[in-house]
Design a protein around this motif. Structure first.
Motif, PDB file in Angstrom:
ATOM      1  N   SER A 217       0.821  -1.208   0.000  1.00 29.89           N
ATOM      2  CA  SER A 217       0.000   0.000   0.000  1.00 29.89           C
ATOM      3  C   SER A 217       0.852   1.254   0.000  1.00 29.89           C
ATOM      4  O   SER A 217       1.809   1.373   0.761  1.00 29.89           O
ATOM      5  CB  SER A 217      -0.914   0.032   1.225  1.00 29.89           C
ATOM      6  N   GLY A 218       0.483   2.195  -0.865  1.00 26.19           N
ATOM      7  CA  GLY A 218       1.205   3.456  -0.949  1.00 26.19           C
ATOM      8  C   GLY A 218       2.394   3.411  -1.870  1.00 26.19           C
ATOM      9  O   GLY A 218       3.008   4.448  -2.141  1.00 26.19           O
ATOM     10  N   GLY A 219       2.761   2.215  -2.369  1.00 23.61           N
ATOM     11  CA  GLY A 219       3.949   2.062  -3.191  1.00 23.61           C
ATOM     12  C   GLY A 219       3.864   2.796  -4.513  1.00 23.61           C
ATOM     13  O   GLY A 219       2.788   3.121  -5.023  1.00 23.61           O
ATOM     14  N   SER A 220       5.036   3.028  -5.105  1.00 28.23           N
ATOM     15  CA  SER A 220       5.154   3.796  -6.343  1.00 28.23           C
ATOM     16  C   SER A 220       4.558   3.056  -7.528  1.00 28.23           C
ATOM     17  O   SER A 220       4.800   1.869  -7.706  1.00 28.23           O
ATOM     18  CB  SER A 220       6.632   4.051  -6.646  1.00 28.23           C
ATOM     19  N   VAL A 221       3.815   3.782  -8.360  1.00 27.69           N
ATOM     20  CA  VAL A 221       3.366   3.282  -9.660  1.00 27.69           C
ATOM     21  C   VAL A 221       3.887   4.267 -10.701  1.00 27.69           C
ATOM     22  O   VAL A 221       3.683   5.479 -10.571  1.00 27.69           O
ATOM     23  CB  VAL A 221       1.836   3.165  -9.723  1.00 27.69           C
ATOM     24  N   PHE A 222       4.545   3.766 -11.731  1.00 24.36           N
ATOM     25  CA  PHE A 222       5.253   4.653 -12.643  1.00 24.36           C
ATOM     26  C   PHE A 222       5.410   4.011 -14.020  1.00 24.36           C
ATOM     27  O   PHE A 222       5.201   2.805 -14.189  1.00 24.36           O
ATOM     28  CB  PHE A 222       6.631   5.011 -12.074  1.00 24.36           C
ATOM     29  N   HIS A 223       5.793   4.829 -14.991  1.00 27.39           N
ATOM     30  CA  HIS A 223       6.165   4.353 -16.326  1.00 27.39           C
ATOM     31  C   HIS A 223       7.367   5.176 -16.762  1.00 27.39           C
ATOM     32  O   HIS A 223       7.276   6.403 -16.884  1.00 27.39           O
ATOM     33  CB  HIS A 223       5.023   4.539 -17.327  1.00 27.39           C
ATOM     34  N   GLY A 224       8.495   4.510 -16.978  1.00 24.22           N
ATOM     35  CA  GLY A 224       9.704   5.260 -17.308  1.00 24.22           C
ATOM     36  C   GLY A 224      10.042   6.237 -16.202  1.00 24.22           C
ATOM     37  O   GLY A 224      10.100   5.867 -15.024  1.00 24.22           O
ATOM     38  N   ASP A 225      10.217   7.515 -16.555  1.00 19.69           N
ATOM     39  CA  ASP A 225      10.543   8.520 -15.552  1.00 19.69           C
ATOM     40  C   ASP A 225       9.317   9.306 -15.092  1.00 19.69           C
ATOM     41  O   ASP A 225       9.444  10.337 -14.441  1.00 19.69           O
ATOM     42  CB  ASP A 225      11.616   9.484 -16.074  1.00 19.69           C
ATOM     43  N   ALA A 226       8.117   8.795 -15.410  1.00 18.40           N
ATOM     44  CA  ALA A 226       6.877   9.469 -15.034  1.00 18.40           C
ATOM     45  C   ALA A 226       6.241   8.801 -13.820  1.00 18.40           C
ATOM     46  O   ALA A 226       5.988   7.596 -13.816  1.00 18.40           O
ATOM     47  CB  ALA A 226       5.890   9.453 -16.199  1.00 18.40           C
ATOM     48  N   ALA A 227       5.974   9.579 -12.777  1.00 15.41           N
ATOM     49  CA  ALA A 227       5.258   9.107 -11.596  1.00 15.41           C
ATOM     50  C   ALA A 227       3.763   9.148 -11.886  1.00 15.41           C
ATOM     51  O   ALA A 227       3.234  10.185 -12.311  1.00 15.41           O
ATOM     52  CB  ALA A 227       5.593   9.983 -10.393  1.00 15.41           C
ATOM     53  N   LEU A 228       3.064   8.026 -11.639  1.00 17.40           N
ATOM     54  CA  LEU A 228       1.663   7.907 -12.044  1.00 17.40           C
ATOM     55  C   LEU A 228       0.682   7.751 -10.893  1.00 17.40           C
ATOM     56  O   LEU A 228      -0.444   8.247 -10.973  1.00 17.40           O
ATOM     57  CB  LEU A 228       1.493   6.712 -12.985  1.00 17.40           C
ATOM     58  N   GLY A 229       1.065   7.009  -9.837  1.00 19.69           N
ATOM     59  CA  GLY A 229       0.079   6.737  -8.804  1.00 19.69           C
ATOM     60  C   GLY A 229       0.647   6.046  -7.591  1.00 19.69           C
ATOM     61  O   GLY A 229       1.860   5.840  -7.471  1.00 19.69           O
ATOM     62  N   LEU A 230      -0.270   5.684  -6.681  1.00 17.13           N
ATOM     63  CA  LEU A 230       0.054   5.029  -5.420  1.00 17.13           C
ATOM     64  C   LEU A 230      -0.817   3.780  -5.280  1.00 17.13           C
ATOM     65  O   LEU A 230      -2.035   3.838  -5.499  1.00 17.13           O
ATOM     66  CB  LEU A 230      -0.235   5.966  -4.242  1.00 17.13           C
ATOM     67  N   VAL A 231      -0.224   2.666  -4.904  1.00 17.67           N
ATOM     68  CA  VAL A 231      -0.995   1.441  -4.695  1.00 17.67           C
ATOM     69  C   VAL A 231      -2.005   1.657  -3.568  1.00 17.67           C
ATOM     70  O   VAL A 231      -1.655   2.114  -2.484  1.00 17.67           O
ATOM     71  CB  VAL A 231      -0.070   0.255  -4.366  1.00 17.67           C
ATOM     72  N   SER A 232      -3.260   1.328  -3.838  1.00 17.20           N
ATOM     73  CA  SER A 232      -4.316   1.479  -2.835  1.00 17.20           C
ATOM     74  C   SER A 232      -4.686   0.134  -2.224  1.00 17.20           C
ATOM     75  O   SER A 232      -4.650  -0.039  -1.011  1.00 17.20           O
ATOM     76  CB  SER A 232      -5.553   2.122  -3.465  1.00 17.20           C
ATOM     77  N   GLY A 233      -5.064  -0.827  -3.055  1.00 21.45           N
ATOM     78  CA  GLY A 233      -5.478  -2.134  -2.550  1.00 21.45           C
ATOM     79  C   GLY A 233      -5.717  -3.071  -3.708  1.00 21.45           C
ATOM     80  O   GLY A 233      -5.360  -2.772  -4.847  1.00 21.45           O
ATOM     81  N   GLY A 234      -6.328  -4.210  -3.432  1.00 16.38           N
ATOM     82  CA  GLY A 234      -6.595  -5.152  -4.498  1.00 16.38           C
ATOM     83  C   GLY A 234      -6.936  -6.526  -3.977  1.00 16.38           C
ATOM     84  O   GLY A 234      -7.167  -6.717  -2.781  1.00 16.38           O
ATOM     85  N   ILE A 235      -6.983  -7.473  -4.891  1.00 16.68           N
ATOM     86  CA  ILE A 235      -7.244  -8.869  -4.563  1.00 16.68           C
ATOM     87  C   ILE A 235      -6.067  -9.678  -5.087  1.00 16.68           C
ATOM     88  O   ILE A 235      -5.980  -9.974  -6.283  1.00 16.68           O
ATOM     89  CB  ILE A 235      -8.570  -9.351  -5.173  1.00 16.68           C
ATOM     90  N   PRO A 236      -5.112 -10.024  -4.215  1.00 20.75           N
ATOM     91  CA  PRO A 236      -3.897 -10.705  -4.675  1.00 20.75           C
ATOM     92  C   PRO A 236      -4.166 -11.990  -5.440  1.00 20.75           C
ATOM     93  O   PRO A 236      -3.443 -12.315  -6.386  1.00 20.75           O
ATOM     94  CB  PRO A 236      -3.138 -10.974  -3.374  1.00 20.75           C
TER      95      PRO A 236
ATOM     96  N   VAL B  42      -5.215   1.608  -7.984  1.00 22.98           N
ATOM     97  CA  VAL B  42      -4.183   2.633  -7.848  1.00 22.98           C
ATOM     98  C   VAL B  42      -4.819   4.013  -7.718  1.00 22.98           C
ATOM     99  O   VAL B  42      -5.701   4.376  -8.519  1.00 22.98           O
ATOM    100  CB  VAL B  42      -3.239   2.611  -9.069  1.00 22.98           C
ATOM    101  N   GLN B  43      -4.379   4.776  -6.710  1.00 20.25           N
ATOM    102  CA  GLN B  43      -4.769   6.167  -6.558  1.00 20.25           C
ATOM    103  C   GLN B  43      -3.928   7.012  -7.522  1.00 20.25           C
ATOM    104  O   GLN B  43      -2.703   7.028  -7.439  1.00 20.25           O
ATOM    105  CB  GLN B  43      -4.513   6.633  -5.124  1.00 20.25           C
ATOM    106  N   PRO B  44      -4.561   7.722  -8.479  1.00 15.72           N
ATOM    107  CA  PRO B  44      -3.778   8.594  -9.360  1.00 15.72           C
ATOM    108  C   PRO B  44      -2.991   9.627  -8.558  1.00 15.72           C
ATOM    109  O   PRO B  44      -3.506  10.233  -7.617  1.00 15.72           O
ATOM    110  CB  PRO B  44      -4.837   9.252 -10.245  1.00 15.72           C
ATOM    111  N   LEU B  45      -1.723   9.827  -8.948  1.00 15.12           N
ATOM    112  CA  LEU B  45      -0.836  10.671  -8.153  1.00 15.12           C
ATOM    113  C   LEU B  45      -1.124  12.154  -8.292  1.00 15.12           C
ATOM    114  O   LEU B  45      -1.058  12.897  -7.303  1.00 15.12           O
ATOM    115  CB  LEU B  45       0.614  10.395  -8.558  1.00 15.12           C
ATOM    116  N   ASN B  46      -1.444  12.633  -9.499  1.00 14.95           N
ATOM    117  CA  ASN B  46      -1.595  14.074  -9.686  1.00 14.95           C
ATOM    118  C   ASN B  46      -2.661  14.681  -8.783  1.00 14.95           C
ATOM    119  O   ASN B  46      -2.534  15.826  -8.332  1.00 14.95           O
ATOM    120  CB  ASN B  46      -1.895  14.397 -11.149  1.00 14.95           C
ATOM    121  N   GLU B  47      -3.724  13.931  -8.529  1.00 19.40           N
ATOM    122  CA  GLU B  47      -4.754  14.419  -7.617  1.00 19.40           C
ATOM    123  C   GLU B  47      -4.180  14.636  -6.223  1.00 19.40           C
ATOM    124  O   GLU B  47      -4.467  15.643  -5.569  1.00 19.40           O
ATOM    125  CB  GLU B  47      -5.913  13.423  -7.565  1.00 19.40           C
ATOM    126  N   ALA B  48      -3.352  13.701  -5.775  1.00 17.84           N
ATOM    127  CA  ALA B  48      -2.738  13.811  -4.454  1.00 17.84           C
ATOM    128  C   ALA B  48      -1.745  14.973  -4.395  1.00 17.84           C
ATOM    129  O   ALA B  48      -1.700  15.729  -3.412  1.00 17.84           O
ATOM    130  CB  ALA B  48      -2.042  12.500  -4.094  1.00 17.84           C
TER     131      ALA B  48
END
Length: 363
Positions: free
Chosen positions: A322-341, A348-354
């Motif tokens: 939870s909260g971990g980095s989500v990205f593509h290349g050098d672009a920061a995209l979001g934060l891990v929220s939750g899921g079903i493993p 994923v929580q979109p980062l720009n909103e935060a």
């Protein structure tokens, strides 16, 4: 759990409360992505050009835009004239039955009709449908109600029973915790960020259910018990992002993401993820994983409350990410929220909103 020599890594942030959440709906793991119609157009167009076309044609004549598996942008359209407009601009058009306006109207109706925890729903533009997914905590009776609800929308909605229970992924990246010396309730830090009006004021951004869940906790520590900083806010439910103020001058705080020992990924800017885009995440529990963005603007009915506007992805994550980095290349995209493993589906929580909420930026 490993220690972190610097918080340049996707670190972990802890919370004192373990949040149990019911399953969300996600597009079916088995749903096949329809092939793009490439007979009438050569190569594709840029994401920006596709967005401009969708805006110009309008939500009543388009059904979304996404990257196909070859990396080309596809624009879904509902009529021949709109198809010609896309092809004439050098793009790839795909004819669909339902427009974005129709899909969004059904999605809004589902938002009023579905309140039970353990369920998530959203628009699956790539398959020109909506999805409702129910986790294992949803009763047989409630699942049947969802099936009947989907049937009332004339084939526009699919329902799927997930194999596990959806939870916010407590623990995290390269970790820190309010419980000094303990992994209990830890989460991953997403990115180091700085105040826009004061670049020397540094923070870590992570999942809101981590900071909000750690009610009454102010100090945070890393994996070897070093003091890192203090709680600076959280927004959950509704959204899922939180902030921790860096307050230890002896720790380096570079603006990249930890991939593995000796390997980092530099981050230079932030943006929203694109539908169909390949994205990766880093967390202390599952490490470095990648997958696709399968849907955007999805709704998750966690037991602790509803979270809206989430991206739905196909990368695997687990408790601790939870909260971990989500990205593509050098672009920061979001934060891990939750899921079903069990289903390898992660929200994923979109980062720009935060970033906008806290007036901070990546560096």
């Amino acid at each position: 759990m490993n220690t972190i020599p610097s918080l340049r890594r996707a670190a972990a942030v802890a919370t004192t409360a373990i949040l149990a959440v019911a399953g969300l709906a996600v597009p079916s793991a088995a749903s096949a992505r329809p092939a793009a119609d490439t007979s009438s157009a050569p190569a594709g167009i840029t994401r920006q050009a596709a967005s401009a076309l969708v805006e110009r044609l309008g939500a009543d004549r388009t059904g979304g835009a996404w990257l196909d598996r070859s990396g080309r942008m596809v624009v879904a359209v509902t009529d021949a004239a709109a198809e010609q407009a896309v092809v004439g601009a050098g793009g790839i058009a795909q004819r669909v039955t339902r427009s974005t306006a129709e899909l969004n109207a059904i999605n809004a109706t589902l938002g009023q009709q579905i309140a039970m925890p353990g369920v998530a729903f959203g628009v699956d533009s790539i398959n020109n449908k909506l999805f409702i997914d129910a986790d294992t905590t949803v009763s047989t009776e409630d699942y049947q109600r969802l099936v009947e609800l989907a049937a009332s929308h004339d084939g526009a909605v699919t329902v799927r029973r997930m194999r596990g229970e959806l939870k916010p992924f407590i623990q995290g990246g390269r970790f820190i915790t309010p419980n000094r010396g303990s992994e209990i309730g830890s989460c991953s830090v997403g990115f180091n960020v700085r105040k826009k009006d004061n670049p020397n004021s540094l923070y870590m951004i992570t999942a809101g259910h981590c900071t909000v869940g750690a009610s009454g906790v102010s100090d945070w520590y890393d994996g070897i018990g070093q003091y890192v900083g203090y709680d600076a806010g959280g927004n959950f439910p509704g959204n899922d992002f939180g902030l921790i103020k860096h307050n230890n001058a002896s720790l380096s705080k570079p603006g990249n993401v930890w991939i593995s020992e000796g390997v980092v990924r530099d981050v230079t800017h932030s943006r929203d993820a694109g539908l169909g885009e390949t994205v990766c995440h880093s967390g202390w529990k599952t490490g470095y994983r990648c997958g696709e963005v399968l849907a955007r603007n999805t709704t998750a009915n966690y037991r602790e409350g509803r979270v809206t506007g989430l991206d739905y992805t196909s990368f695997c994550a687990a408790g601790g990410d939870s909260g971990g980095s989500v990205f593509h290349g050098d672009a920061a995209l979001g934060l891990v929220s939750g899921g079903i493993p069990e289903d390898c589906r992660t929200y994923v929580q979109p980062l720009n909103e935060a970033l906008a909420w806290y007036d901070v930026e990546v560096y």
